[in-house]
Enzyme design. Structure first.
Site, PDB file in Angstrom:
ATOM      1  CE1 TYR A 184      -3.998   2.059   0.277  1.00 51.07           C
ATOM      2  CE2 TYR A 184      -2.700   3.302   1.861  1.00 51.07           C
ATOM      3  CZ  TYR A 184      -3.805   3.198   1.042  1.00 51.07           C
ATOM      4  OH  TYR A 184      -4.711   4.227   0.979  1.00 51.07           O
ATOM      5  CB  SER A 219      -7.192   2.473  -2.707  1.00 50.42           C
ATOM      6  OG  SER A 219      -7.621   3.792  -2.576  1.00 50.42           O
ATOM      7  CG  ASP A 224     -14.330   3.267  -6.183  1.00 48.94           C
ATOM      8  OD1 ASP A 224     -14.490   4.163  -5.328  1.00 48.94           O
ATOM      9  OD2 ASP A 224     -13.272   2.640  -6.317  1.00 48.94           O
TER      10      ASP A 224
END
Length: 703
Positions: free
Chosen positions: A475, A555, A638
């Site tokens: 991430y 993301s 989304d």
């Protein structure tokens, strides 16, 4: 845009018939437009700008055409059904949340196993009869309406219930009478980035004005705080706070346990500031008074009000965090808990004690302090993992917490505050033997020599021959820590000889604000270097090799994967960029994307534009390059990272890299889902497709 702008005829493959998986993919052709923007003297083409319109017929047709190609490919994988069955079996066991005590009742969530949504229950005492409070599965035909908020009033007579449809971040708040368990007529809409804070006969919430244009893509500005009084229409709600002069600020309100104070948090991340302001209002006053009036890069969080002031957690001049006392009369600050070598993860209170959570090498440590900040004891945890909970009311004599790790399913413990003893409260019942698996924490050097931690999980007895199918997850952003956690859908993968690796990259919060800052803005390349170095470490130590490695991230992690396969397409065989921020020049123009400027910077700044343009996944796809097999995943609802990011990136990848790539470059677009799967079934289907795509493109068979 006219209907003829999109031509959905398939590119002729030129190959003979046979197994679908053996053929070169025939991608839908995507029309380009003449759109060029000037960024500080640099012209940048944006040929797929039209895909940003999520409501157009052309975009809808493009989505259908892409999904047709993708699912034809996925459905032809002969063992995909076996994968789904294995995942479903592994996931099918009762799952509980830690209970929350309010008055005579204990409230908790339970999923029987494969329910699409967890059900909210309550019972009187620890052994009372269990009754259903809210079953979200009954709220929509496809079970994609989620219960997002459940907040009980101080006396437990009412509850604020928040609902989201189809995975959207938009919420609707309703009020439940906890005596009858029936909804009152109260209905509050267009809620986003909001608390739900009771004070007396009503509650504070945050919302945006009803958006013009697409509710899922329109820019969200002018965040407002309102107070809703029970039994009234939303039109009668009192506007408590707004700041039209700073339309890209967040304004959220919480209240103290005694409801005496309302606490206003103001952040200005759209202007690149990573901290927040803090304002407090007494219930008898109509005016918020500043504790921290100026918004900087320091964060402040009010933990509790005490007789002579407030306890506030902050990282001001303390990158690892500290706890301060603020006297609102004298305007004086004093240190309650000084900064430690380990980052402070959070402070909770219950039973007149403070529960302080630290992270030591990405593993939780919990300490109990008195209200003056003196350490009394450490909570003994089962091992190196993640513990959450430790909150309650001042009159509580015990608290609940949940502990988990990669090979330790989430287990609920009850902690007696006076004795300091933890006892098992609820252990999950599933067919899983932790002793059959192993997790190692390793540390490896990044490009600049920085020591990066990672967790590696696999089945015991695994031969380190460089041929193990390996999923590397990362991430690296927004001060978010990737901590050890159990996933039942990971177990079937490990049983197939798979290796799961979770890398704790810079940009996250694993080692405090300093670690975060080393992966922000002009230093974002550090994050990509850390991820690349993780893969090279796995090769060096013979866990896997490039032909058996898959990269995954969602993301900000989707951005990570997209950037890395542009920079190092040889690094892996398979890539899964999920719901990623792929257009780094325009992310701030959609919904709340401007909120990410504090981490990324902005293309409107000349220096930051150069950095963003240098790694933006959309703008750095290479021609004549063998890209790894790539499956982009996103969803039509989304409204956090709008799907246009993935749409444009997929079109670019297929057009630029597709002709020279022997590997499939596909996009999977879920329906009635958002930034994550909107129900259990969709989550399992997505995971089965991921494992199937991975194994097929590695030349493996799921046994």
């Amino acid at each position: 845009m006219r209907n003829n702008i999109l031509m959905l005829s398939l590119i002729t493959s030129g190959l003979m018939g046979g197994d679908t998986l053996a053929q070169k993919i025939a991608y839908p052709s995507t029309t380009t437009v003449e759109q060029v923007d000037d960024y500080h003297g640099t012209p940048v083409a944006d040929p797929y700008r039209w895909l940003e319109d999520d409501r157009s017929a052309e975009t809808e047709a493009w989505v259908k055409a892409q999904n047709k190609v993708t699912f034809q490919f996925l459905d032809a994988i002969p063992y995909k059904g076996k994968i789904f069955d294995d995942l479903e079996k592994a996931y099918n066991y009762p799952k509980y949340s830690a209970p929350k005590k309010k008055g005579d009742y204990y409230y908790f969530y339970k999923n029987d196993g494969l329910q699409n949504q967890s059900v909210l229950y309550r019972q009187k005492g620890e052994n009372g009869e269990v009754e259903v409070v809210i079953d979200p599965n009954s709220l929509s035909t496809d079970a994609t309406t989620r219960l997002t908020v459940f907040n009980l009033s101080k006396n437990g007579a009412y509850a604020i219930c928040g609902f989201s449809k189809g995975g959207s971040d938009w919420q609707t708040y309703q009020v439940m009478d906890m005596k009858t368990l029936e909804m009152l007529p109260d209905r509050v809409e267009w809620v986003k980035v909001s608390g739900a804070a009771w004070q007396g006969d009503g509650f504070y919430y945050s919302r945006y004005p009803k958006p013009d244009g697409s509710a899922l893509a329109a820019k969200n500005e002018n965040h407002q705080v309102y107070f809703h009084k029970i039994g009234t229409e939303q039109s009668a709600d009192q506007l408590i706070f707004e700041d039209k002069a700073n339309s890209q600020r967040f304004h959220t309100v919480s209240t103290t346990e005694d409801e005496r104070f309302a606490v206003l948090y103001v952040s200005d991340r759209g202007k690149g500031k990573d901290g927040n302001g803090l304002w407090v209002k007494d219930a008898q006053s109509s005016t918020f008074r500043p504790v921290i009036a100026e918004i900087t890069n320091y964060s402040y969080s009010l933990v509790e009000n005490v007789s002579d002031g407030f306890l506030i957690e902050t990282n001001e001049e303390a990158p690892n965090g500290k706890l301060m006392h603020f006297d609102p009369i004298k305007k004086a600050w004093r240190t309650v808990l000084a900064e430690q070598p380990e980052p402070l993860q959070g402070v909770g209170s219950a039973g007149g004690k403070l529960f302080v959570s630290y992270s030591k090498d990405v593993s939780t440590r919990i300490y109990v302090l008195n209200m003056q900040g003196k350490k009394e004891r450490e909570v003994e945890l089962p091992g190196l993992g993640t513990a959450t909970g430790f909150g309650g009311e001042a009159t509580d004599t015990f608290v609940f917490y949940t502990y988990t790790s990669f090979i330790y399913p989430p287990t609920i413990f009850k902690y007696d505050i006076s004795s300091g003893v933890s006892s098992l409260f609820k252990k999950p019942e599933l067919a899983f033997e932790p002793g059959d698996y192993e997790t190692r924490q390793v540390f490896y050097p990044s490009k600049d020599g920085t020591r990066i931690p990672a967790f590696i999980t696999f089945k015991k007895g695994l031969e380190l021959n460089g041929q193990n199918p390996t999923l590397l997850y990362g991430y690296g952003g927004f001060n978010i820590s990737l901590t050890p956690a159990f996933s039942p859908t990971r177990i079937p993968f490990l049983d197939q000889g798979g290796v799961y690796v979770q890398a704790n990259l810079r940009g996250g919060g694993e080692y405090g604000e300093t670690w975060h800052e080393q992966g922000m803005k002009l230093k974002k390349q550090n994050v990509f270097d850390d991820f690349i170095a993780a893969a090279e470490f796995l090769f060096q130590e013979k866990y896997t090799s490039p032909s058996k490695l898959a990269l995954q991230g969602g993301s900000n992690g989707g951005l990570l994967v997209g950037a890395v396969i542009n920079q190092r397409p040889d690094l892996c065989q398979v890539a899964f960029p999920a719901v990623g921020v792929m257009d780094m020049l325009r992310f701030h123009k959609f919904t709340i994307g401007w909120n990410w400027i504090a981490d990324y910077g902005s293309s409107e700044n000349a220096e930051e534009f150069k950095m963003l343009y240098s790694y933006s996944p959309l703008h750095n796809v290479k021609e004549n390059t063998a890209y790894p097999a790539t499956m982009i995943t996103t969803a039509d609802h989304d409204d956090r990272v709008v799907p246009a990011h993935s749409f444009k990136y997929a079109a670019q990848l297929q057009r630029v890299a597709g002709p020279s790539s022997e590997n499939p470059l596909l996009i999977r677009i879920d329906t009635n889902s958002g930034h994550g799967a909107s129900n259990t079934r969709k989550a399992l289907e997505t995971q089965a497709d991921i494992y199937g795509f991975m194994f097929h493109n590695m030349g493996l068979v799921w046994q």
